[in-house]
Scaffold this motif. Structure first.
Motif, short mmCIF file in Angstrom:
data_model
loop_
_atom_site.label_atom_id
_atom_site.label_comp_id
_atom_site.label_asym_id
_atom_site.label_seq_id
_atom_site.Cartn_x
_atom_site.Cartn_y
_atom_site.Cartn_z
N UNK A 124 -8.75 -33.12 9.45
CA UNK A 124 -8.17 -33.86 8.33
C UNK A 124 -8.38 -35.36 8.54
N UNK A 125 -8.91 -36.03 7.52
CA UNK A 125 -9.11 -37.47 7.60
C UNK A 125 -7.83 -38.19 7.19
N UNK A 126 -7.62 -39.35 7.79
CA UNK A 126 -6.47 -40.17 7.41
C UNK A 126 -6.97 -41.53 6.96
N UNK A 127 -6.11 -42.25 6.27
CA UNK A 127 -6.49 -43.54 5.70
C UNK A 127 -6.70 -44.58 6.79
N UNK A 128 -7.34 -45.67 6.41
CA UNK A 128 -7.54 -46.78 7.33
C UNK A 128 -6.21 -47.37 7.77
N UNK A 129 -5.23 -47.37 6.84
CA UNK A 129 -3.91 -47.91 7.17
C UNK A 129 -3.25 -47.08 8.28
N UNK A 130 -3.36 -45.76 8.19
CA UNK A 130 -2.77 -44.91 9.22
C UNK A 130 -3.55 -44.99 10.53
N UNK A 131 -4.85 -45.18 10.44
CA UNK A 131 -5.62 -45.38 11.69
C UNK A 131 -5.15 -46.66 12.38
N UNK A 132 -4.90 -47.70 11.61
CA UNK A 132 -4.38 -48.93 12.19
C UNK A 132 -3.01 -48.73 12.80
N UNK A 133 -2.20 -47.90 12.16
CA UNK A 133 -0.86 -47.61 12.69
C UNK A 133 -0.96 -46.85 14.01
N UNK A 134 -1.91 -45.92 14.10
CA UNK A 134 -2.12 -45.23 15.37
C UNK A 134 -2.41 -46.22 16.49
N UNK A 135 -3.23 -47.22 16.19
CA UNK A 135 -3.55 -48.24 17.20
C UNK A 135 -2.28 -48.99 17.62
N UNK A 136 -1.41 -49.26 16.65
CA UNK A 136 -0.21 -50.06 16.96
C UNK A 136 0.78 -49.28 17.81
N UNK A 137 0.86 -47.96 17.61
CA UNK A 137 1.79 -47.18 18.42
C UNK A 137 1.14 -46.65 19.69
N UNK A 138 -0.18 -46.74 19.79
CA UNK A 138 -0.87 -46.34 21.00
C UNK A 138 -1.06 -44.84 21.16
N UNK A 139 -1.16 -44.13 20.04
CA UNK A 139 -1.39 -42.68 20.12
C UNK A 139 -2.31 -42.26 18.98
N UNK A 140 -3.42 -41.62 19.33
CA UNK A 140 -4.35 -41.10 18.33
C UNK A 140 -4.07 -39.61 18.18
N UNK A 141 -3.76 -39.18 16.98
CA UNK A 141 -3.34 -37.80 16.72
C UNK A 141 -4.52 -36.84 16.68
N UNK A 142 -4.37 -35.72 17.37
CA UNK A 142 -5.32 -34.62 17.22
C UNK A 142 -4.96 -33.80 15.99
N UNK A 143 -3.70 -33.91 15.55
CA UNK A 143 -3.23 -33.26 14.32
C UNK A 143 -2.72 -34.34 13.38
N UNK A 144 -3.58 -34.97 12.63
CA UNK A 144 -3.17 -36.06 11.75
C UNK A 144 -2.13 -35.65 10.72
N UNK A 145 -2.07 -34.34 10.41
CA UNK A 145 -1.07 -33.89 9.43
C UNK A 145 0.35 -34.19 9.90
N UNK A 146 0.57 -34.22 11.21
CA UNK A 146 1.89 -34.55 11.74
C UNK A 146 2.26 -36.00 11.43
#
Length: 227
Positions: free
Chosen positions: A1-23
């Motif tokens: 599942x693809x996520x938006x650029x905004x959520x990818x940036x949020x992943x960077x800010x919290x320091x965790x890249x999701x293997x299950x983006x749906x979560x």
């Protein structure tokens, strides 16, 4: 599942890249926009609150092995309360990626303490379910940062301390008076005075009435300590 650029940036800010983006998507979905096919974040919030509590309790016990339960409890409460979760959420700009219904957007939902705090707890649960307790612990300790080291000061209840100070000198309890309430209904700012029976007073200002009272009590404690 693809996520938006905004959520990818949020992943960077919290320091965790999701293997299950749906979560992550679910963690960011407020009940005001949920539907039969789009689950909200309330169940994640419930779980995240418990994960946060476990991690913080472990950290506090590890940092001070001589502390009693009575000493640990107020520190714990200061670190897991909704206001602290909301502060962390602001630092990682969680509000910018929170999915809200139109009514919540119109009433400033992205800035509300309750929504931000709940969203942060939901993110903690999402990271826990995605990467396990170790991943959740790493994120919590990183994002809570120096709050853990300064928690003794943060845990002090200024209102209780001021009341004890007054009663120890034969005075009645301090009074708290709302001097001003400004800003829109969805984001008010309170200015409150803490007053002693001998005429001394100090003011505090905050977006929550209780926080403004604590700020006023703290300012008055500093004043009477210096007099």
């Amino acid at each position: 599942m693809k996520i938006s650029a905004e959520l990818r940036g949020f992943q960077d800010r919290i320091g965790h890249v999701f293997t299950r983006p749906d979560l992550l998507i679910r963690a960011m979905t407020h009940s005001s926009i949920a539907s039969a096919t789009r689950a909200d974040n309330q169940r994640l919030e419930f779980l995240g609150d418990r994960v946060l509590g476990l991690v913080i309790a472990e950290a506090l016990m590890g940092d001070d092995r001589a502390a009693t339960e009575g000493q640990l409890a107020p520190r714990f409460n200061a670190l897991v309360r909704k206001e602290t979760c909301a502060d962390v959420a602001r630092e990682v700009e969680l509000g910018a990626v929170l999915k809200l219904g139109r009514s919540e957007q119109m009433t400033g939902g992205r800035r509300k303490i309750a929504l931000l705090g709940d969203g942060m707890e939901a993110v903690i649960a999402a990271v826990y379910l995605d990467g396990g307790l170790s991943a959740a612990r790493d994120m919590i300790l990183r994002l809570w940062g120096d709050r853990l080291s300064r928690v003794e000061a943060d845990a002090r209840d200024a209102k209780t301390t001021l009341q004890e100070w007054a009663q120890g000198r034969g005075m009645p309890p301090p009074r708290y008076v709302v001097l001003d309430r400004s800003g829109p209904d969805h984001a008010p700012v309170f200015r409150i005075a803490a007053r002693l029976d001998d005429g001394r007073q100090a003011e505090g200002e905050a977006k929550a009435k209780r926080t403004a009272e604590q700020a006023a009590a703290k300012a008055l404690l500093e004043k009477v300590s210096n007099d």
